[in-house]
Write a protein that holds these residues in place. Structure first.
Motif, short mmCIF file in Angstrom:
data_model
loop_
_atom_site.label_atom_id
_atom_site.label_comp_id
_atom_site.label_asym_id
_atom_site.label_seq_id
_atom_site.Cartn_x
_atom_site.Cartn_y
_atom_site.Cartn_z
N ASP A 43 -5.04 31.73 -24.08
CA ASP A 43 -5.38 33.13 -24.28
C ASP A 43 -6.63 33.50 -23.50
O ASP A 43 -7.07 32.76 -22.61
N GLU A 44 -7.23 34.64 -23.84
CA GLU A 44 -8.37 35.14 -23.07
C GLU A 44 -9.69 34.45 -23.43
O GLU A 44 -10.70 34.69 -22.77
N ARG A 45 -9.69 33.61 -24.45
CA ARG A 45 -10.93 32.94 -24.85
C ARG A 45 -11.18 31.70 -23.98
O ARG A 45 -10.35 30.81 -23.90
N PHE A 46 -12.34 31.66 -23.36
CA PHE A 46 -12.70 30.58 -22.45
C PHE A 46 -12.90 29.27 -23.21
O PHE A 46 -13.68 29.20 -24.16
N LYS A 47 -12.17 28.25 -22.81
CA LYS A 47 -12.28 26.93 -23.42
C LYS A 47 -12.05 25.90 -22.32
O LYS A 47 -11.12 26.04 -21.52
N SER A 66 -16.12 25.50 -26.36
CA SER A 66 -15.03 25.97 -27.21
C SER A 66 -15.41 27.24 -27.94
O SER A 66 -16.54 27.37 -28.45
N PRO A 67 -14.48 28.19 -28.05
CA PRO A 67 -14.70 29.30 -28.99
C PRO A 67 -14.58 28.77 -30.41
O PRO A 67 -13.92 27.74 -30.65
N ASP A 82 -16.19 12.88 -32.30
CA ASP A 82 -17.57 13.34 -32.44
C ASP A 82 -18.46 12.95 -31.28
O ASP A 82 -19.57 13.49 -31.13
N ALA A 83 -18.03 12.00 -30.45
CA ALA A 83 -18.89 11.52 -29.37
C ALA A 83 -18.97 12.51 -28.21
O ALA A 83 -19.90 12.44 -27.40
N VAL A 84 -18.02 13.44 -28.11
CA VAL A 84 -18.02 14.41 -27.02
C VAL A 84 -18.89 15.60 -27.40
O VAL A 84 -18.64 16.27 -28.41
N GLU A 85 -19.91 15.87 -26.59
CA GLU A 85 -20.79 17.02 -26.87
C GLU A 85 -20.01 18.31 -26.65
O GLU A 85 -19.33 18.49 -25.64
N MET A 86 -20.12 19.21 -27.64
CA MET A 86 -19.37 20.46 -27.57
C MET A 86 -20.29 21.66 -27.79
O MET A 86 -21.09 21.66 -28.73
N VAL A 87 -20.20 22.63 -26.93
CA VAL A 87 -20.93 23.89 -27.06
C VAL A 87 -19.95 24.93 -27.60
O VAL A 87 -18.85 25.07 -27.08
N VAL A 88 -20.37 25.65 -28.63
CA VAL A 88 -19.49 26.57 -29.33
C VAL A 88 -20.01 28.00 -29.19
O VAL A 88 -21.20 28.26 -29.36
N TRP A 89 -19.11 28.94 -28.89
CA TRP A 89 -19.49 30.35 -28.83
C TRP A 89 -18.55 31.15 -29.74
O TRP A 89 -17.48 30.68 -30.11
N ASP A 90 -18.99 32.37 -30.10
CA ASP A 90 -18.13 33.19 -30.96
C ASP A 90 -17.79 34.51 -30.26
O ASP A 90 -18.37 34.86 -29.23
N ASP A 91 -16.87 35.24 -30.84
CA ASP A 91 -16.36 36.44 -30.19
C ASP A 91 -17.42 37.53 -30.04
O ASP A 91 -17.32 38.36 -29.12
N ALA A 92 -18.40 37.53 -30.91
CA ALA A 92 -19.42 38.58 -30.84
C ALA A 92 -20.29 38.46 -29.59
O ALA A 92 -20.75 39.46 -29.05
N GLU A 93 -20.51 37.23 -29.13
CA GLU A 93 -21.39 37.03 -27.97
C GLU A 93 -20.63 36.78 -26.66
O GLU A 93 -21.17 36.93 -25.58
#
Length: 365
Positions: free
Chosen positions: A41-45, A59-60, A73-84
């Motif tokens: 979909d349109e959410r960047f991942k 990941s969104p 858990d060993a993979v570093e993940m940056v998370v964003w939400d729809d508001a930002e």
């Protein structure tokens, strides 16, 4: 679960090409590396594969649990939400991971509009990384071949069951839906693609996407379908006749069958991909139908339904052990008929092996 062997192939190819990292969006590459099959979909991942072997992710919130379960858990993940939205946190993550002014390859799973946004906000050189996954997935090992073989067996069993339900009055859409049900009932873990069922003249569209035609007496029935078993695809096409075919239809079918067998007979280690195309195409041209063979003879297959090697004129790539590809010559006469016969071939340690065993002789249902 991370595919360690696959990741090692990716990093070796990145290092050889001089890239610092590869951005992997939802795609066969992502599935191959992690087992993740995400809705595009349109959410960047993205998975970020570094040349030093690290793997990180963006990941969104919507996909965090799914991605974490696959990556661990060993993979570093940056998370964003729809508001930002994704740009700010993604750029900050790239800065943190040392990618500023670096060389970053991008696979086909990243949307062009997202890449344009990143290029405006982040100082790096971006390049085409499609070759990484294509090369890494090109040669299948014994386990991958086992999965493809199993996918072919399931497809054969499903088609055998479907032939008992092909009768005048049924629609293309009904048969396609029923075949998809049968594939899952027989043990498929997913479909390779939406099943194609084309009656009569509709078969002249190689990638027909209709479904409303009703089967009549004296129609041909082209069925192109495939399933997945534990991530690996099958792909088979057979053409049947309801009622006895005309002499011309019989000649067309026998020509395509001869072309299919000639293409498969040309499969060997050290042969060029175009040699297979030439063997099949030569039969059809000699029979007077050259202008109606409008496609390449085949395509590679594995996690993706279409990948390297492509079996076409001009492709001098040498075939090697572990390569898997279709042999699918066809004759497509507009407004009249389309006939295609397709099997997947794999170059195993024992030689070329077809992944489908469903009979190919002319069959009247």
């Amino acid at each position: 679960m991370i595919n360690g062997k696959g990741l090692a192939k990716f990093t070796t190819l990145l290092d050889k090409a001089g890239y610092d990292a590869l951005l992997v969006g939802p795609s066969p590459d992502m599935e191959y590396l992690s087992g993740l099959v995400l809705h595009p979909d349109e959410r960047f991942k993205v998975l970020v594969c570094f040349r030093d072997g690290r793997l990180c992710a963006v990941s969104p919130k919507l996909y965090v649990e799914q991605m974490r379960n696959a990556l661990g858990d060993a993979v570093e993940m940056v998370v964003w939400d729809d508001a930002e939205w994704f740009e700010k946190k993604t750029v900050a993550a790239f800065e943190k991971w040392g990618l500023r002014n670096g060389r970053i390859a991008v696979n086909e799973g990243i949307r062009a509009v997202d890449m344009l946004n990143l290029q405006e906000r982040f100082a790096a050189t971006f390049g085409d990384g499609h070759f990484v996954g294509e090369e890494a997935r090109l040669r299948k090992d014994a386990e991958e071949i086992h999965r493809m073989r199993r996918a072919g067996q399931i497809a054969d069993a499903a088609l055998e069951a479907l032939t008992k339900e092909i009768r005048p009055g049924v629609t293309e859409r009904t048969l396609a839906k029923r075949l998809e049900e049968l594939l899952l009932e027989k043990g498929a873990t997913d479909l390779s693609f939406g099943c194609i069922v084309a009656f009569g003249a509709n078969g002249a569209y190689p990638h027909y996407n209709g479904g409303g035609a009703v089967l009549r007496e004296k129609d041909s029935v082209l069925i192109d379908f495939g399933c997945k078993f534990e991530g690996y695809c099958s792909d088979t096409t057979r053409t049947f006749f309801v009622g006895n075919p005309t002499e011309e239809e019989r000649y067309i079918y026998e020509t395509v069958l001869e072309a299919n067998l000639a293409g498969e007979a040309a499969v060997a280690e050290g042969a060029a991909a175009q040699d297979i195309d030439r063997a099949a195409r030569g039969v059809i041209a000699k029979a007077g139908f050259g202008e109606y063979f409008i496609s390449r003879t085949g395509h590679g297959i594995g996690v993706a339904i279409h990948e390297n090697p492509y079996i076409r004129e001009g492709n001098t790539q040498m075939l090697e052990r572990g390569m898997a590809f279709s042999v699918e010559p066809g004759i497509y006469i507009p407004g009249k008929i389309g006939v295609r016969i397709e099997d997947v071939m794999v170059l195993t340690d024992e030689g070329p092996e077809p992944m489908s065993r469903f009979p190919k002789e002319l069959t009247v249902l």
